[in-house]
Write a protein that holds these residues in place. Structure first.
Motif, PDB file in Angstrom:
ATOM      1  N   MET A 141       0.596  -1.010  -0.191  1.00 19.20           N
ATOM      2  CA  MET A 141       0.132  -0.035  -0.047  1.00 19.20           C
ATOM      3  C   MET A 141       0.731   1.115  -0.088  1.00 19.20           C
ATOM      4  O   MET A 141       1.401   1.005   0.322  1.00 19.20           O
ATOM      5  N   PHE A 142       0.417   1.953   0.129  1.00 25.14           N
ATOM      6  CA  PHE A 142       0.901   3.211  -0.178  1.00 25.14           C
ATOM      7  C   PHE A 142       0.968   3.933   0.518  1.00 25.14           C
ATOM      8  O   PHE A 142       0.569   3.976   1.338  1.00 25.14           O
ATOM      9  N   LYS A 143       2.877   4.501   1.135  1.00 24.77           N
ATOM     10  CA  LYS A 143       3.495   4.705   1.978  1.00 24.77           C
ATOM     11  C   LYS A 143       2.754   5.972   3.111  1.00 24.77           C
ATOM     12  O   LYS A 143       3.221   6.384   4.135  1.00 24.77           O
ATOM     13  N   VAL A 144       1.481   6.451   2.264  1.00 24.67           N
ATOM     14  CA  VAL A 144       1.513   7.844   2.723  1.00 24.67           C
ATOM     15  C   VAL A 144      -0.090   7.601   4.361  1.00 24.67           C
ATOM     16  O   VAL A 144      -1.136   8.073   3.722  1.00 24.67           O
ATOM     17  N   ALA A 145       0.677   7.284   5.615  1.00 23.37           N
ATOM     18  CA  ALA A 145      -1.066   6.693   6.106  1.00 23.37           C
ATOM     19  C   ALA A 145      -0.611   8.311   7.038  1.00 23.37           C
ATOM     20  O   ALA A 145      -1.392   8.465   7.610  1.00 23.37           O
ATOM     21  N   TRP A 146       0.277   9.148   7.175  1.00 23.82           N
ATOM     22  CA  TRP A 146       1.013  10.288   7.985  1.00 23.82           C
ATOM     23  C   TRP A 146      -0.135  11.303   7.287  1.00 23.82           C
ATOM     24  O   TRP A 146      -0.542  12.061   6.787  1.00 23.82           O
ATOM     25  N   ILE A 147      -0.341  12.125   8.606  1.00 22.58           N
ATOM     26  CA  ILE A 147      -0.672  13.353   8.606  1.00 22.58           C
ATOM     27  C   ILE A 147      -0.211  14.383   7.816  1.00 22.58           C
ATOM     28  O   ILE A 147       1.074  14.637   8.149  1.00 22.58           O
ATOM     29  N   ILE A 148      -1.069  15.389   7.033  1.00 21.36           N
ATOM     30  CA  ILE A 148       0.375  16.705   6.367  1.00 21.36           C
ATOM     31  C   ILE A 148      -0.776  17.658   6.911  1.00 21.36           C
ATOM     32  O   ILE A 148      -2.051  17.496   6.749  1.00 21.36           O
ATOM     33  N   GLN A 180       0.785  13.845  -1.512  1.00 23.24           N
ATOM     34  CA  GLN A 180       1.758  13.180  -2.238  1.00 23.24           C
ATOM     35  C   GLN A 180       1.897  12.798  -3.384  1.00 23.24           C
ATOM     36  O   GLN A 180       3.223  12.640  -4.169  1.00 23.24           O
ATOM     37  N   CYS A 181       0.863  12.300  -4.294  1.00 26.31           N
ATOM     38  CA  CYS A 181       1.113  11.293  -5.392  1.00 26.31           C
ATOM     39  C   CYS A 181       1.180  13.062  -6.474  1.00 26.31           C
ATOM     40  O   CYS A 181       2.095  12.492  -7.543  1.00 26.31           O
ATOM     41  N   ALA A 182       1.034  13.642  -6.350  1.00 21.93           N
ATOM     42  CA  ALA A 182       1.112  15.028  -6.920  1.00 21.93           C
ATOM     43  C   ALA A 182       2.365  15.704  -6.616  1.00 21.93           C
ATOM     44  O   ALA A 182       2.863  15.905  -8.116  1.00 21.93           O
ATOM     45  N   ALA A 183       3.126  15.437  -5.729  1.00 23.19           N
ATOM     46  CA  ALA A 183       4.445  15.805  -5.531  1.00 23.19           C
ATOM     47  C   ALA A 183       5.481  14.955  -6.250  1.00 23.19           C
ATOM     48  O   ALA A 183       5.871  15.448  -7.095  1.00 23.19           O
ATOM     49  N   TYR A 184       5.178  13.280  -6.584  1.00 23.90           N
ATOM     50  CA  TYR A 184       6.113  13.098  -7.446  1.00 23.90           C
ATOM     51  C   TYR A 184       5.352  13.085  -8.644  1.00 23.90           C
ATOM     52  O   TYR A 184       6.370  13.586  -9.219  1.00 23.90           O
ATOM     53  N   PHE A 185       4.605  12.852  -9.232  1.00 23.30           N
ATOM     54  CA  PHE A 185       4.652  13.778 -10.056  1.00 23.30           C
ATOM     55  C   PHE A 185       5.378  14.856 -11.018  1.00 23.30           C
ATOM     56  O   PHE A 185       5.940  14.840 -11.756  1.00 23.30           O
ATOM     57  N   SER A 186       4.750  16.042 -10.384  1.00 26.95           N
ATOM     58  CA  SER A 186       5.748  17.082 -10.623  1.00 26.95           C
ATOM     59  C   SER A 186       6.596  17.429 -10.880  1.00 26.95           C
ATOM     60  O   SER A 186       7.579  17.606 -11.356  1.00 26.95           O
ATOM     61  N   TYR A 187       7.671  17.158  -8.952  1.00 25.93           N
ATOM     62  CA  TYR A 187       8.668  17.027  -9.110  1.00 25.93           C
ATOM     63  C   TYR A 187       9.681  15.951  -9.531  1.00 25.93           C
ATOM     64  O   TYR A 187      11.004  15.918 -10.368  1.00 25.93           O
ATOM     65  N   THR A 188       8.991  14.259  -9.942  1.00 21.76           N
ATOM     66  CA  THR A 188       9.962  13.955 -10.295  1.00 21.76           C
ATOM     67  C   THR A 188      10.138  14.184 -12.162  1.00 21.76           C
ATOM     68  O   THR A 188      11.138  13.688 -12.286  1.00 21.76           O
ATOM     69  N   HIS A 224       9.420  17.054   2.291  1.00 27.24           N
ATOM     70  CA  HIS A 224       9.517  16.060   2.565  1.00 27.24           C
ATOM     71  C   HIS A 224       9.683  14.582   1.346  1.00 27.24           C
ATOM     72  O   HIS A 224       9.461  13.917   2.006  1.00 27.24           O
ATOM     73  N   LEU A 225       9.712  14.666   0.154  1.00 31.28           N
ATOM     74  CA  LEU A 225      10.488  13.912  -1.191  1.00 31.28           C
ATOM     75  C   LEU A 225      11.428  13.720   0.135  1.00 31.28           C
ATOM     76  O   LEU A 225      12.420  14.310   0.066  1.00 31.28           O
ATOM     77  N   PRO A 226      11.914  12.245  -0.814  1.00 31.91           N
ATOM     78  CA  PRO A 226      13.562  12.654  -0.754  1.00 31.91           C
ATOM     79  C   PRO A 226      15.047  12.975  -1.094  1.00 31.91           C
ATOM     80  O   PRO A 226      13.982  13.999  -2.402  1.00 31.91           O
ATOM     81  N   ARG A 227      15.591  13.766  -0.780  1.00 33.97           N
ATOM     82  CA  ARG A 227      16.832  15.087  -1.159  1.00 33.97           C
ATOM     83  C   ARG A 227      17.523  14.324  -2.158  1.00 33.97           C
ATOM     84  O   ARG A 227      17.909  15.178  -2.965  1.00 33.97           O
ATOM     85  N   ALA A 228      17.784  13.167  -2.848  1.00 32.51           N
ATOM     86  CA  ALA A 228      18.191  12.092  -3.498  1.00 32.51           C
ATOM     87  C   ALA A 228      17.828  12.341  -4.823  1.00 32.51           C
ATOM     88  O   ALA A 228      16.928  11.188  -4.023  1.00 32.51           O
ATOM     89  N   GLU A 229      18.232  12.597  -5.620  1.00 25.82           N
ATOM     90  CA  GLU A 229      17.649  12.269  -7.356  1.00 25.82           C
ATOM     91  C   GLU A 229      17.052  10.804  -7.030  1.00 25.82           C
ATOM     92  O   GLU A 229      15.946  10.528  -7.297  1.00 25.82           O
ATOM     93  N   ALA A 230      18.614  10.367  -7.012  1.00 26.19           N
ATOM     94  CA  ALA A 230      18.249   8.584  -7.129  1.00 26.19           C
ATOM     95  C   ALA A 230      17.172   8.013  -6.301  1.00 26.19           C
ATOM     96  O   ALA A 230      16.064   7.296  -7.291  1.00 26.19           O
ATOM     97  N   ASP A 231      16.713   8.461  -5.398  1.00 22.50           N
ATOM     98  CA  ASP A 231      15.945   8.041  -4.470  1.00 22.50           C
ATOM     99  C   ASP A 231      15.032   8.384  -4.996  1.00 22.50           C
ATOM    100  O   ASP A 231      13.442   7.243  -4.224  1.00 22.50           O
ATOM    101  N   LEU A 232      14.934   9.766  -4.911  1.00 21.70           N
ATOM    102  CA  LEU A 232      13.351  10.671  -5.411  1.00 21.70           C
ATOM    103  C   LEU A 232      12.955   9.593  -6.695  1.00 21.70           C
ATOM    104  O   LEU A 232      11.292   8.836  -6.906  1.00 21.70           O
ATOM    105  N   ILE A 233      13.814   9.212  -7.845  1.00 25.44           N
ATOM    106  CA  ILE A 233      13.134   8.693  -9.126  1.00 25.44           C
ATOM    107  C   ILE A 233      12.799   7.069  -8.008  1.00 25.44           C
ATOM    108  O   ILE A 233      11.892   6.617  -9.220  1.00 25.44           O
TER     109      ILE A 233
END
Length: 115
Positions: free
Chosen positions: A1-8, A35-43, A90-99
Protein backbone atom coordinates in the motif's frame (compact mmCIF):
# COMPACT_ATOMS: atom_id res chain seq x y z
CA UNK A 1 0.00 0.00 0.00
CA UNK A 2 0.96 3.58 -0.41
CA UNK A 3 3.18 4.94 2.32
CA UNK A 4 1.21 8.08 3.06
CA UNK A 5 -0.63 7.06 6.15
CA UNK A 6 0.81 10.09 7.88
CA UNK A 7 -0.93 13.39 8.26
CA UNK A 8 0.12 16.51 6.47
CA UNK A 9 -0.49 19.30 8.93
CA UNK A 10 0.28 22.90 8.35
CA UNK A 11 0.52 24.94 11.51
CA UNK A 12 1.27 28.60 11.69
CA UNK A 13 2.82 29.14 15.09
CA UNK A 14 3.02 32.90 14.87
CA UNK A 15 0.69 35.24 13.14
CA UNK A 16 -2.72 36.81 13.38
CA UNK A 17 -5.87 34.79 13.95
CA UNK A 18 -7.03 35.05 10.29
CA UNK A 19 -3.83 33.30 9.23
CA UNK A 20 -4.66 30.45 11.59
CA UNK A 21 -8.13 30.21 10.08
CA UNK A 22 -6.45 29.45 6.75
CA UNK A 23 -4.45 26.59 8.26
CA UNK A 24 -5.60 23.17 7.12
CA UNK A 25 -4.62 19.57 7.78
CA UNK A 26 -4.99 16.87 5.15
CA UNK A 27 -5.60 13.23 6.03
CA UNK A 28 -6.12 9.93 4.27
CA UNK A 29 -7.02 10.16 0.59
CA UNK A 30 -6.28 13.87 0.35
CA UNK A 31 -2.83 13.37 1.89
CA UNK A 32 -2.21 10.55 -0.58
CA UNK A 33 -3.31 12.76 -3.47
CA UNK A 34 -0.91 15.47 -2.34
CA UNK A 35 1.91 12.94 -2.19
CA UNK A 36 1.12 11.60 -5.67
CA UNK A 37 0.94 15.12 -7.09
CA UNK A 38 4.35 15.87 -5.59
CA UNK A 39 5.82 12.73 -7.13
CA UNK A 40 4.44 13.53 -10.59
CA UNK A 41 5.54 17.14 -10.50
CA UNK A 42 8.99 16.96 -8.96
CA UNK A 43 10.08 13.69 -10.52
CA UNK A 44 9.16 15.04 -13.97
CA UNK A 45 11.36 18.07 -13.32
CA UNK A 46 14.29 15.89 -12.19
CA UNK A 47 13.96 13.52 -15.16
CA UNK A 48 13.84 16.43 -17.60
CA UNK A 49 16.87 18.06 -16.00
CA UNK A 50 18.76 14.76 -16.42
CA UNK A 51 17.73 14.59 -20.08
CA UNK A 52 15.69 11.43 -19.54
CA UNK A 53 12.39 12.91 -20.69
CA UNK A 54 11.44 15.79 -22.96
CA UNK A 55 10.22 19.16 -21.78
CA UNK A 56 6.76 18.24 -23.07
CA UNK A 57 6.70 15.07 -20.91
CA UNK A 58 7.78 17.14 -17.90
CA UNK A 59 4.91 19.54 -18.57
CA UNK A 60 2.56 16.55 -18.70
CA UNK A 61 3.79 15.52 -15.24
CA UNK A 62 3.03 19.01 -13.93
CA UNK A 63 -0.41 18.88 -15.56
CA UNK A 64 -1.11 15.49 -13.95
CA UNK A 65 -0.13 16.94 -10.57
CA UNK A 66 -2.46 19.90 -11.11
CA UNK A 67 -5.27 17.55 -12.11
CA UNK A 68 -4.81 15.48 -8.96
CA UNK A 69 -4.81 18.57 -6.76
CA UNK A 70 -7.91 19.95 -8.46
CA UNK A 71 -9.93 16.74 -8.30
CA UNK A 72 -8.86 15.16 -5.03
CA UNK A 73 -7.70 17.89 -2.62
CA UNK A 74 -10.14 20.29 -1.03
CA UNK A 75 -9.47 23.79 0.23
CA UNK A 76 -8.47 27.12 -1.20
CA UNK A 77 -5.66 27.56 -3.68
CA UNK A 78 -3.46 28.92 -0.88
CA UNK A 79 -4.17 25.94 1.38
CA UNK A 80 -3.45 23.46 -1.40
CA UNK A 81 -0.25 25.27 -2.35
CA UNK A 82 1.03 25.31 1.25
CA UNK A 83 0.25 21.62 1.65
CA UNK A 84 1.91 20.79 -1.68
CA UNK A 85 5.06 22.70 -0.69
CA UNK A 86 5.08 20.87 2.65
CA UNK A 87 4.87 17.50 0.89
CA UNK A 88 7.63 18.47 -1.55
CA UNK A 89 9.90 19.21 1.42
CA UNK A 90 9.44 15.61 2.63
CA UNK A 91 10.38 13.91 -0.64
CA UNK A 92 13.75 12.15 -0.76
CA UNK A 93 16.60 14.65 -1.17
CA UNK A 94 18.74 12.36 -3.32
CA UNK A 95 17.44 12.37 -6.89
CA UNK A 96 18.08 8.64 -7.35
CA UNK A 97 16.02 7.88 -4.23
CA UNK A 98 13.25 10.19 -5.42
CA UNK A 99 13.10 8.51 -8.82
CA UNK A 100 13.12 5.02 -7.26
CA UNK A 101 10.33 5.93 -4.84
CA UNK A 102 8.30 7.61 -7.59
CA UNK A 103 8.56 4.55 -9.81
CA UNK A 104 7.35 2.38 -6.95
CA UNK A 105 4.14 4.46 -6.60
CA UNK A 106 3.55 5.63 -10.18
CA UNK A 107 1.05 2.92 -11.17
CA UNK A 108 -0.85 3.15 -7.89
CA UNK A 109 -1.06 6.95 -8.10
CA UNK A 110 -2.15 6.85 -11.75
CA UNK A 111 -4.86 4.29 -11.15
CA UNK A 112 -6.10 5.92 -7.96
CA UNK A 113 -6.11 9.57 -8.97
CA UNK A 114 -5.98 9.84 -12.76
CA UNK A 115 -8.34 7.17 -14.07
Amino acid sequence: MFKVAWIIGLLTLAGPAPALAQTRAYYGEEAQALQCAAYFSYTSLVLERRGLITQRRAQEGALQATTILGRHVSGTYSQKRKAFVAVLSHLPRAEADLIEESIRYYTWCSQRFLS
